[in-house]
Each structure stands twice: as C-alpha cells, then as structure tokens.
Design a protein around this motif. Structure first.
Motif, short mmCIF file in Angstrom:
data_model
loop_
_atom_site.label_atom_id
_atom_site.label_comp_id
_atom_site.label_asym_id
_atom_site.label_seq_id
_atom_site.Cartn_x
_atom_site.Cartn_y
_atom_site.Cartn_z
N ALA A 218 20.45 33.53 1.95
CA ALA A 218 20.14 34.57 0.96
C ALA A 218 18.80 34.28 0.28
O ALA A 218 18.00 35.20 0.03
N THR A 219 18.53 33.00 -0.02
CA THR A 219 17.25 32.63 -0.64
C THR A 219 16.10 32.89 0.32
O THR A 219 15.04 33.41 -0.07
N GLU A 220 16.28 32.52 1.59
CA GLU A 220 15.23 32.78 2.57
C GLU A 220 14.98 34.28 2.72
O GLU A 220 13.83 34.71 2.83
N ALA A 221 16.05 35.05 2.73
CA ALA A 221 15.89 36.50 2.84
C ALA A 221 15.12 37.05 1.63
O ALA A 221 14.26 37.93 1.77
N PHE A 222 15.42 36.52 0.46
CA PHE A 222 14.70 36.95 -0.75
C PHE A 222 13.21 36.63 -0.64
O PHE A 222 12.35 37.48 -0.93
N LEU A 223 12.91 35.40 -0.23
CA LEU A 223 11.50 35.01 -0.09
C LEU A 223 10.81 35.82 1.01
O LEU A 223 9.67 36.28 0.83
N ASP A 224 11.50 36.00 2.15
CA ASP A 224 10.89 36.75 3.27
C ASP A 224 10.61 38.19 2.88
O ASP A 224 9.58 38.76 3.25
N THR A 225 11.55 38.78 2.11
CA THR A 225 11.35 40.17 1.69
C THR A 225 10.10 40.31 0.82
O THR A 225 9.27 41.22 1.02
N HIS A 226 9.94 39.41 -0.12
CA HIS A 226 8.79 39.50 -1.03
C HIS A 226 7.50 39.06 -0.35
O HIS A 226 6.42 39.58 -0.66
N LYS A 227 7.61 38.13 0.57
CA LYS A 227 6.42 37.75 1.34
C LYS A 227 5.95 38.92 2.19
O LYS A 227 4.75 39.21 2.28
N GLN A 228 6.91 39.61 2.81
CA GLN A 228 6.56 40.78 3.63
C GLN A 228 5.97 41.89 2.77
O GLN A 228 5.05 42.60 3.19
N ALA A 229 6.49 41.99 1.55
CA ALA A 229 5.94 43.01 0.65
C ALA A 229 4.48 42.73 0.34
O ALA A 229 3.63 43.65 0.31
N ILE A 230 4.12 41.48 0.08
CA ILE A 230 2.72 41.13 -0.19
C ILE A 230 1.87 41.34 1.06
O ILE A 230 0.73 41.83 0.97
N ASP A 231 2.41 40.99 2.24
CA ASP A 231 1.68 41.23 3.48
C ASP A 231 1.38 42.71 3.66
O ASP A 231 0.25 43.11 3.99
N ASN A 232 2.40 43.54 3.45
CA ASN A 232 2.21 44.99 3.60
C ASN A 232 1.21 45.53 2.59
O ASN A 232 0.36 46.37 2.92
N ALA A 233 1.34 45.01 1.35
CA ALA A 233 0.40 45.48 0.32
C ALA A 233 -1.02 45.07 0.66
O ALA A 233 -1.99 45.82 0.43
N SER A 234 -1.19 43.85 1.20
CA SER A 234 -2.51 43.38 1.59
C SER A 234 -3.12 44.28 2.66
O SER A 234 -4.29 44.69 2.58
N ASN A 235 -2.30 44.61 3.66
CA ASN A 235 -2.80 45.50 4.72
C ASN A 235 -3.11 46.89 4.18
O ASN A 235 -4.10 47.52 4.57
N TRP A 236 -2.23 47.34 3.27
CA TRP A 236 -2.42 48.69 2.70
C TRP A 236 -3.71 48.76 1.90
O TRP A 236 -4.50 49.68 2.05
N LEU A 237 -3.95 47.77 1.07
CA LEU A 237 -5.17 47.76 0.27
C LEU A 237 -6.41 47.52 1.12
O LEU A 237 -7.50 48.03 0.81
N SER A 238 -6.24 46.73 2.20
CA SER A 238 -7.39 46.49 3.08
C SER A 238 -7.82 47.76 3.79
O SER A 238 -9.00 47.94 4.11
N LEU A 239 -6.88 48.64 4.04
CA LEU A 239 -7.21 49.91 4.71
C LEU A 239 -7.69 50.98 3.74
O LEU A 239 -8.15 52.04 4.16
N SER A 240 -7.53 50.70 2.45
CA SER A 240 -7.96 51.68 1.45
C SER A 240 -9.47 51.66 1.31
O SER A 240 -10.18 50.80 1.84
#
Length: 724
Positions: A218-240
């Motif tokens: 459950a802890t790994e899933a929590f960290l992976d979810t938020h890590k993926q969120a930052i990755d997605n946000a990074s890609n999203w802002l990089s394309l902006s």
C-alpha cells in the motif's frame, strides 16, 4: 550441639551433585523461561535428612542454576525452601503441602522483591515468571516426595527422619493421591501450555508477515501514484508554452486532482519559485517576483542536474511551513530544447499521509508501523511508539537467548536483553524500509493466564482430592478401625517380627495387637476371611501380572527393558551352563543417533527405535531369546543355545536389513535411513556367571565396530580360562 552424620553428609552431597548436573540443563519452555528438575534433589534430602543436610544439597543445586542463569537469587530462595521443608518434615508436615505454603507466603513475594530491587526484567514478564517459579517448585516437591515413596532405597534409608506420630492409612492414601495428581496435572498443563504458545507464535508470525506485506504494498502504491503524478505533470508542463505565466493556474488545478500532496511548486532554471499551491502560504508577491530560491534543496539538484524523478528522504520543510515532509520532484523541459531543463516541478506531502495508509490497511490494532528512509531516519512511526519524525532510527535485536521462532527487537531500552516487540520488515523499491512491530508482552499475558489457571486448578484439585480421598479411605478403613479400637485396650507391644514398623499405618498396628490378644474370638470369622482373602489375592495377582508387564516392558519399543534383561540373564546362563551349551550376548547400537534426533527431531528418532525393534523381533523369534532395550539407542540380546557358525551371518543379515530400511519421519514424512554397529561375545555359558563380564567383552567389540567406521559386526570367542 550439631553432630555431623557422615553417611547423611555423603548422601546430601551426592544428591546435590545430581541436582547440580540436572540444573545445568534446564528445559526451555518459552522465551527465557525454563523448567528445572534438579531441585527435586534437595526435596529428597529435606524429607529423609532434615534441614541442615537439605541446605547443603540446595546450595549445590543452586550452583548449577547460577551457572545457567547467572542470577544470585537462586541461592537465597532455594536454600530457604530447603530449610523450610526440612523444618516442616520435623513437624510431620507433608512436603507438598509445606511447599505450597512456602511459595505463597515466602517464595513468590521474595522473588518479586528481588526483581524490583536488582533485576532489569520488564514488568510485563514479572507475573508470568513468578507463577512459573511457584509451579516449578511444586512440581519438584511432588517429584521428590514421590521418589522417596517409590524408591525402596530412600524409603528404608537408615537413620532417616521418623514421624513423631504414626500417620493413618487415610492420611497416607490422601497424600499419595495428591502427589500423583500434582505431577499429572502440572505435567499435562506444561505440555498443553507449550502447544498453545507454539500455535500463538505461528499465528502471530503469520499475521505480521501478511500485514507488513499488505502495508508495504500500500505504501509503495501511494508513492508510485504520486511519483507518476509528478512525472505526468512534468511532461504536461514541458509540452506547454514556454510562457510560464499561466503555470500557476495549471499547478493549482493539478493540486486539486492530487490532494495527497500537501504543497506543490514550480521553479525556473535558477531554482526560483514561479508557481506554488497553495499560493497564499508563500505569499503571492514573493512568488510573482520570484524572491524565493530553493537552490540548496536536494530535490531541486537531483531533478534539475541529474534530470531524474526523485523521491527525497524526509526533511524539515520551510516556506510552506516547518513540518517534516517528503518531496517528489521532476525536471521541466522547454518545448524546443529537450536536453536542458527549464525548471522543476515538486510535490511534497507531510508525513501524516502515512497514518492514513496505516489506519486504512492495518488489520490488527496492537500492531504499529515504522517507515524509515534510505538514510536511516524516521519518516513515520505510529503514535504509540513515541518516535519523532526525522530522528535517527535506533533499534537492536533482542531475545537472543529466548526459546522462540519470532524475530524480536527493542526500540526504547536498547541494552536490555529482554524483548519489547516482535517484528517483521518490508523493503520498498526506493530502499525505504517498513517495520511492523507488535508488543511481546501479550504473549506472556496468554501464558500468564494459563499458568495462573493451572496454579488455581492445582490448589483446588488438591483440596478436592484431600476431601474426597479422606471420605473414601475412611469408609474403606472403617471396619479395620472399629476392630482395632475394640481390641486395642492394652499397652503397645513389639510388632517388628511381623514387619509392622514405624512407617506402617497405625490401624494395621492396632489390628495386629487385637489379633494377637484375641485369636480365639476371631476363629469364627476365619472361613469368611479366608474366602475374602482368596478373592482379593486372586484380584491382586491379576493386577500384579499387569503391573509386572508394565515394569518389564519398554513403553516405546514394546521390548523388554534393562531391568528384565539383567534379571533374565542369570537364569538363562545357569540353564545353558547345566547343559554345557553355548550362549551369545550381543550389544547393538544405532550409529550417529544424536544426528538423527537433531536432523529429524525426537519423533523421527523414536520411529527409528520402533522400526529397529520390529526387525530384531522378526529375526530372533525363539522363546528363549531375550531382546531388550538397554538404554537410549542401545539394545541387548541374550541368545542361548546359538549356532556358533551361523550367528555372525545372522547378525550381518540383520545389520544389512536395518541399513536397507527406509523409515518415514512421522513429523514431515522425510525418509530416514540408519545403520547399526554390533558387538558380541559367544562362549560356553561357564565363561562367567556375571553379566558385567559378558557385557564388558561385547562392549569392547562394539567400540571396535564404532572405531572401524561403524555399520559393522564384531564377534569374539575368548579362549577357555585354562588357555589364557
């Protein structure tokens, strides 16, 4: 003035040495609690020799315990117990009853006082270990008392302490029942408690493993979810658009989608914050004017210069607040240049998020969770543990000398060898570690309850037994008592000629006197009594036959035991000597039997003994053959009228048959194989009338077989004495 009886002193020293040796090897029960049996030695000394010699025996017994436990309290408590029982014996108080009084009045209170003043034993252990001390004391008292009653050498020991007043048959019968009941009840309770605690340990270990895996995932899933969120946000802002004026709105919208983040921010290439959420916490003007720099933060350096998505260790926040946080950061690239970051995006969550994970996924309330980062600092710990976030996680393995399969540790009292917690551990993919701990004391509480119940049941059972046995024995002996009182009106006379001594019940002595004075009056009852005696004798003979079988047979293998073999040897040898016939004495020993016990457990060893016994029984079928278990893994065969030319072949056939056996371990079904070494002596029966002479030569051959590599048969035929 006290006068030393050297015969008594020798016996007390012998008993003390026996007790010392036995106490060097206490039987582990659970944790650091052990059952000691050597103290039965000073119980015996107290009963037959009195307090002074019992004190000597107790001191020697205590030396063995001091070597095992390194605790000086054993000298005080057990020496006091020996003196107490010796004085009680002088006052005609039965030892078991006196020992109950000792532990209730003096023994257990003294032990508690010693622990409070001199020991580091945790308070959670105290009640359990104190109860164990009392139960162990009563167990030894019952064993010692029964040994004196059963062993003829102790019962008839010369100059032992005599009862001041003759005991009634009623009292002796009642006490015998109490001894048997105590040993049976305590023995059964100890075995039952041992099985219960094994099940408790297995259940606890299984629960810890399941829970720590569940929480870790459950802890790994929590960290992976938020890590993926930052990755997605990074890609999203990089394309902006490279125009970052609108990033504040995008960041606020992203933050709403991931409430697990306490704060989020975006920086430019100079590490100055250009957008933040919640913006009000940093100040709108400061963000707008890019006044806040995070150039010194690891999460900026790792994401910007190493261009990775980075999960930081726990650290103390600033700007948004001063709470401990964990940051996840990733680089942002320009829409044209994908090699050089234009800034980073970071999200941080305070450590209370892990409390939600714990509360949501934890099944057992008594379990507590600890998360530490790769630097060994506490990220999160359950509130009841009292560990501060960001503190260095210090812990130590404990309970190394405890008999348990559970891994144990200490968090607070690191130096104490007594465990605080049982634990399991889960290592996350980012090198964080999740510990799940559960207090060790509840296990002791379970045992404490069982021991307390055992102690209470023992006292209650003894009280009930005493009452019921007194009533029953009173009814059984009432006719004898009436006859004794009717005819015993004159003074006492000697009865030694009829083997009615000081230990005989008083009713028997009175009956003897009344019969002696009133033979003529009892003639009319003779036929009736003879009929009753014949009936009782017949019943007694049947009981004796059953008892003789139990005495002569080994319970595990159903073979004859050592006592029977030694008794049978003389008659067999005498019979062969009269016929001038040859006989053989064979010693058979299982090779490396200790290794079998160590590898397959005692159940496996017992099964080997049983199978070997079956093989020997099938090979030696004559009624005159004697097959006996002589001790442990050693067997003795007495073979009269044997064929000198065939015996070695027959023994080798038996050896090969045993070697070919495949024995199934009752515990885990693993196959067990074994070999045997055999030493034998074949000679005319006139070789010697002493078993020791035959045994010595056969034993030397057995040793030769062992020395020459085991799995051998070695037989010797000594020359006649005239040719020596």
């Amino acid at each position: 003035m006290f006068k030393i009886n050297y015969k008594h002193l020798q016996l007390s020293l012998l008993l003390g040495v026996i007790g010392l040796i036995v106490n060097l090897y206490p039987i582990p029960l659970f944790g650091n609690v052990q059952l000691i049996l050597g103290n039965a030695s000073f119980i015996v000394a107290a009963i037959i020799l009195g307090p002074s010699y019992a004190l000597v025996t107790a001191f020697l017994c205590a030396i063995g315990l001091y070597v095992s436990w390194a605790s000086p309290h054993v000298f005080l408590i057990f020496c006091l117990e020996a003196v107490w029982l010796g004085l009680a014996r002088r006052k005609d108080i039965y030892s078991l009853y006196a020992d109950i009084g000792f532990w209730l009045i003096l023994g257990m209170p003294l032990f508690v006082l010693y622990v409070y003043l001199f020991s580091s034993l945790p308070e959670s252990h105290l009640t359990f270990i104190t109860l164990k001390q009392g139960i162990n004391g009563l167990f030894c008292a019952a064993i010692g008392s029964l040994a004196v009653t059963v062993l003829s050498g102790l019962w008839h020991f010369e100059d032992k302490i005599k009862d001041k007043k003759r005991r009634s048959f009623n009292a002796q019968l009642t006490y015998s029942f109490a001894l048997v009941l105590t040993i049976s009840l305590l023995g059964s309770a100890l075995i039952f408690n041992h099985q219960v605690i094994l099940k408790q340990q297995e259940s606890l270990q299984r629960n810890l493993q399941d829970s720590v895996t569940h929480l870790g995932q459950a802890t790994e899933a929590f960290l992976d979810t938020h890590k993926q969120a930052i990755d997605n946000a990074s890609n999203w802002l990089s394309l902006s658009s490279t125009d970052i004026s609108d990033w504040q709105r995008k960041l606020a919208k992203l933050h709403q989608s991931y409430p697990g983040f306490a704060t989020m921010l975006v920086t430019d290439a100079d590490a100055r914050i250009t957008a933040a959420s919640p913006l009000s916490n940093l100040g709108i003007e400061k963000v707008k004017n890019r006044e806040i720099s995070i150039a010194d933060r690891h999460y900026f350096k790792e994401a910007y210069f190493n261009q990775i998505t980075y999960i930081s260790p726990a650290f103390l926040g600033r700007g948004f607040g001063s709470d401990p946080i964990v940051a996840i950061s990733a680089p942002i690239y320009g829409s044209e240049d994908k090699k050089q970051p234009t800034g980073i995006i970071e999200g941080s969550f305070d450590l209370t998020n892990f409390a939600h994970i714990e509360h949501k996924n934890k099944v057992y309330q008594q379990q507590s969770m600890i998360i530490i980062d790769e630097t060994g600092r506490v990220i999160y710990a359950s509130e009841q543990l009292g560990l501060t976030p960001l503190s260095l996680f210090t812990w130590a393995l404990s309970g190394k000398d405890y008999k348990t399969t559970l891994p144990m540790l200490n968090l607070h009292d690191i130096e104490n060898p007594n465990p605080e917690y049982v634990y399991d551990r889960y290592i996350l993919t980012n090198d964080w570690q999740l510990f799940l701990v559960q207090p060790f004391s509840p296990l002791l509480i379970v045992l404490q309850t069982q021991f307390l119940t055992t102690f209470a049941l023992l006292i209650l059972s003894i009280v009930i037994t005493v009452g019921v046995t007194r009533v029953l024995s009173s009814r059984l002996t009432q006719p004898l008592g009436v006859i004794a009182k009717r005819f015993a009106k004159e003074g006492h006379s000697k009865a030694e000629d009829y083997h009615i001594n000081e230990e005989s019940p008083i009713e028997f002595l009175n009956l003897y006197k009344s019969i002696k004075r009133s033979k003529q009056e009892l003639i009319s009852y003779q036929l009736e009594l003879e009929e009753k005696v014949a009936l009782r004798t017949f019943e007694l003979e049947k009981a004796n036959i059953k008892l003789q079988t139990l005495v002569e047979k080994d319970e595990l293998t159903s073979l004859y035991n050592r006592r029977y073999a030694e008794a049978k040897f003389r008659s067999t040898q005498d019979f062969c000597q009269r016929s001038d016939e040859v006989m053989a004495l064979v010693i058979l020993d299982i090779d490396n039997f200790k290794a079998i016990n160590d590898t397959y457990g005692h159940l496996g060893g017992d099964e080997c003994l049983r199978q070997l016994s079956k093989e020997m029984t099938s090979y030696f079928k004559r009624d005159t053959d004697v097959i006996a278990r002589y001790g442990g893994e050693e067997f003795l065969l007495i073979l009269p009228f044997c064929n000198v030319l065939m015996i070695e072949k027959h023994l080798n056939e038996l050896r090969l048959k045993v070697k070919a056996l495949t024995i199934e371990n009752p515990y885990d079904k693993r196959p067990i194989s074994m070999t045997v070494s055999i030493g034998a002596l074949i000679d005319n029966a006139s070789f010697s009338t002493q078993l020791d002479d035959w045994f010595k030569q056969a034993d030397l051959n057995l040793y030769r077989a062992k020395d020459e590599g085991r799995d051998k048969v070695i037989i010797s035929m000594p020359l006649p004495k005239s040719e020596h």
